[in-house]
Scaffold this active site. Structure first.
Site, short mmCIF file in Angstrom:
data_model
loop_
_atom_site.label_atom_id
_atom_site.label_comp_id
_atom_site.label_asym_id
_atom_site.label_seq_id
_atom_site.Cartn_x
_atom_site.Cartn_y
_atom_site.Cartn_z
N TYR A 1 -15.94 28.65 -41.93
CA TYR A 1 -16.35 27.32 -41.85
C TYR A 1 -15.67 26.15 -40.98
CZ TYR A 1 -20.39 28.47 -44.66
OH TYR A 1 -21.69 29.02 -45.14
N PHE B 1 -38.70 35.23 -40.34
CA PHE B 1 -37.74 36.06 -39.74
C PHE B 1 -36.89 35.56 -38.72
CE2 PHE B 1 -40.75 39.99 -41.04
CZ PHE B 1 -40.41 39.65 -42.51
N GLU C 1 -22.48 31.18 -51.73
CA GLU C 1 -22.23 32.59 -51.07
C GLU C 1 -21.14 33.44 -51.92
OE1 GLU C 1 -21.05 31.43 -47.01
OE2 GLU C 1 -23.07 30.45 -46.85
N HIS D 1 -26.18 33.96 -44.72
CA HIS D 1 -24.84 34.05 -44.33
C HIS D 1 -24.20 35.31 -45.11
CE1 HIS D 1 -24.25 29.68 -42.89
NE2 HIS D 1 -25.04 30.29 -42.15
N GLY E 1 -48.54 40.00 -38.90
CA GLY E 1 -47.56 40.82 -38.23
C GLY E 1 -46.79 41.39 -39.05
#
Length: 393
Positions: free
Chosen positions: A98, A385, A140, A88, A272
């Site tokens: 939010y 990912f 955050e 985030h 990968g």
């Protein structure tokens, strides 16, 4: 954390809510994007929305959080919250968003479950939501403070390197000339690009090395899977971005970071394009003179598809005690395995800490093999990912 009354209600309704979460999240996103189309245009990954993977990840995280509150009432699932909060923060999510999510998520819950959403049920799940949202907001806020805010910054492309037919490395320098904050090996940055339809889409890319004190390096795999739309941002970067162009790039985020002293044995396993954070970690270990055993594991389609292979091998060669094992589905050279990664005959030292990055089936298989070999589950760390579907299995 969860009040006693709400815990009773959530426990009783979790099976019904959990069974309906797929439909709830589908209606939630549809309603929110209808009301706030700029969120889909400029914040959410349109590819993940089209594929449905973001819905699965949201459903999995909500169910996992609620289950954790019930099973461990005195603990927070900090590992899960940290992973979400870093993502985030890399997107620039703000606390007011939010409230927007709450409005449309609970409208979707009421729409799907109907009369089953009594005032008591609504209040209990409202408590679950805000416990999760407030915990994420707090993490955050701390991340933004550590990195000087959530602002995007212009970075100039100073070098572009074709690693394989489908992977390009971009080296960038701050266009404003201001100092560069350090990052921890394994972290990623967000890159925001303008697309032809006016959207400004964002994607995350692992920092694949530290080429200089004022430079950053990230490697981008062009996404073009059979039966799925081509990647919007990866396609743009491959086709349009050249030396001299300026990109909007975030500060570095991500909680899959090296956390081991020089005496800790390590496994760095990738498949990968999951090689990118592992090469950054390996480069750091080589530069710091890590003494303990390091087992480097990688799987790919072929040697020609193995991005950053030269760095992979060169950094490992600088370590005093490194084992390198590569597997390729085709064209495997002498000394490499054919097929998929298999740790059956790979020694793993006691006390090993492992870091994994690659497709989920690969990581689940490697994790199981490592645990069978005696690695503690708490010492196996991973990076996904895209949307984290580990919880949605």
């Amino acid at each position: 954390m969860l009040s006693e009354q709400s815990a009773v209600t959530v426990r009783a309704t979790l099976p019904a809510v959990g069974a309906a979460l797929g439909e709830i999240t589908e209606r939630f996103y549809a309603g929110m994007f209808a009301a706030r189309p700029e969120l889909l245009r400029d914040l959410f990954n349109r590819g993940n929305q089209a594929a449905g993977t973001q819905r699965q990840a949201l459903a999995g995280s909500v169910a996992a959080f609620a289950t954790h509150l019930l099973d461990h009432p005195d603990e927070r699932p900090d590992a899960m919250l940290s992973r979400i909060a870093h993502k985030h923060a890399s997107l620039g999510v703000t606390p007011d968003q939010y409230a927007v999510v709450h409005e449309h998520l609970f409208a979707a819950i009421a729409e799907v479950l109907g009369d089953a959403v009594t005032p008591e049920v609504a209040a209990a799940w409202d408590e679950v939501y805000w416990l999760m949202a407030n915990a994420l907001t707090a993490v955050e806020k701390r991340l933004y403070e550590e990195r000087g805010g959530a602002a995007w910054r212009p970075w100039e492309v100073v070098e572009r390197v074709a690693e394989t037919a489908d992977v390009v490395t971009f080296r960038v320098r701050p266009a404003d000339g201001a100092p560069v904050r350090d990052f921890r090996p394994g972290q990623y940055v967000s890159v925001r690009v303008p697309l032809a339809d006016g959207a400004r889409q964002i994607r995350q890319y692992s920092l694949s090395g530290a080429p200089g004190p004022d430079l950053r390096q990230f490697s981008v795999k062009r996404v073009h899977e059979d039966g799925a739309p081509d990647g919007e941002v990866s396609g743009h970067l491959h086709a349009r971005v050249r030396v001299g162009d300026v990109l909007e790039v975030s500060e570095a985020y991500g909680d899959l970071v090296l956390d081991a002293d020089d005496d800790t044995p390590l496994v760095l396993a990738s498949a990968g394009i999951g090689v990118t954070p592992m090469v950054a970690m390996l480069g750091h270990l080589a530069g710091s003179g890590h003494r303990a055993p390091v087992t480097v594991v990688h799987g790919d389609r072929s040697p020609a598809d193995h991005a950053l292979r030269t760095d992979h091998e060169a950094y490992a060669a600088k370590l005093p005690d490194a084992t390198v094992r590569f597997w390729y589905e085709r064209d495997a050279p002498a000394g490499a395995g054919t097929g998929y990664v298999d740790l059956a005959d790979v020694p793993v030292a006691p006390g090993t800490r492992a870091y994994l990055c690659g497709p989920l089936p690969f990581m689940r298989t490697v994790r199981e093999q490592l645990i069978t070999k005696g690695v503690a589950p708490a010492d196996v760390h991973y990076e996904v990912f895209g949307p984290d579907l580990w919880l949605a299995k």
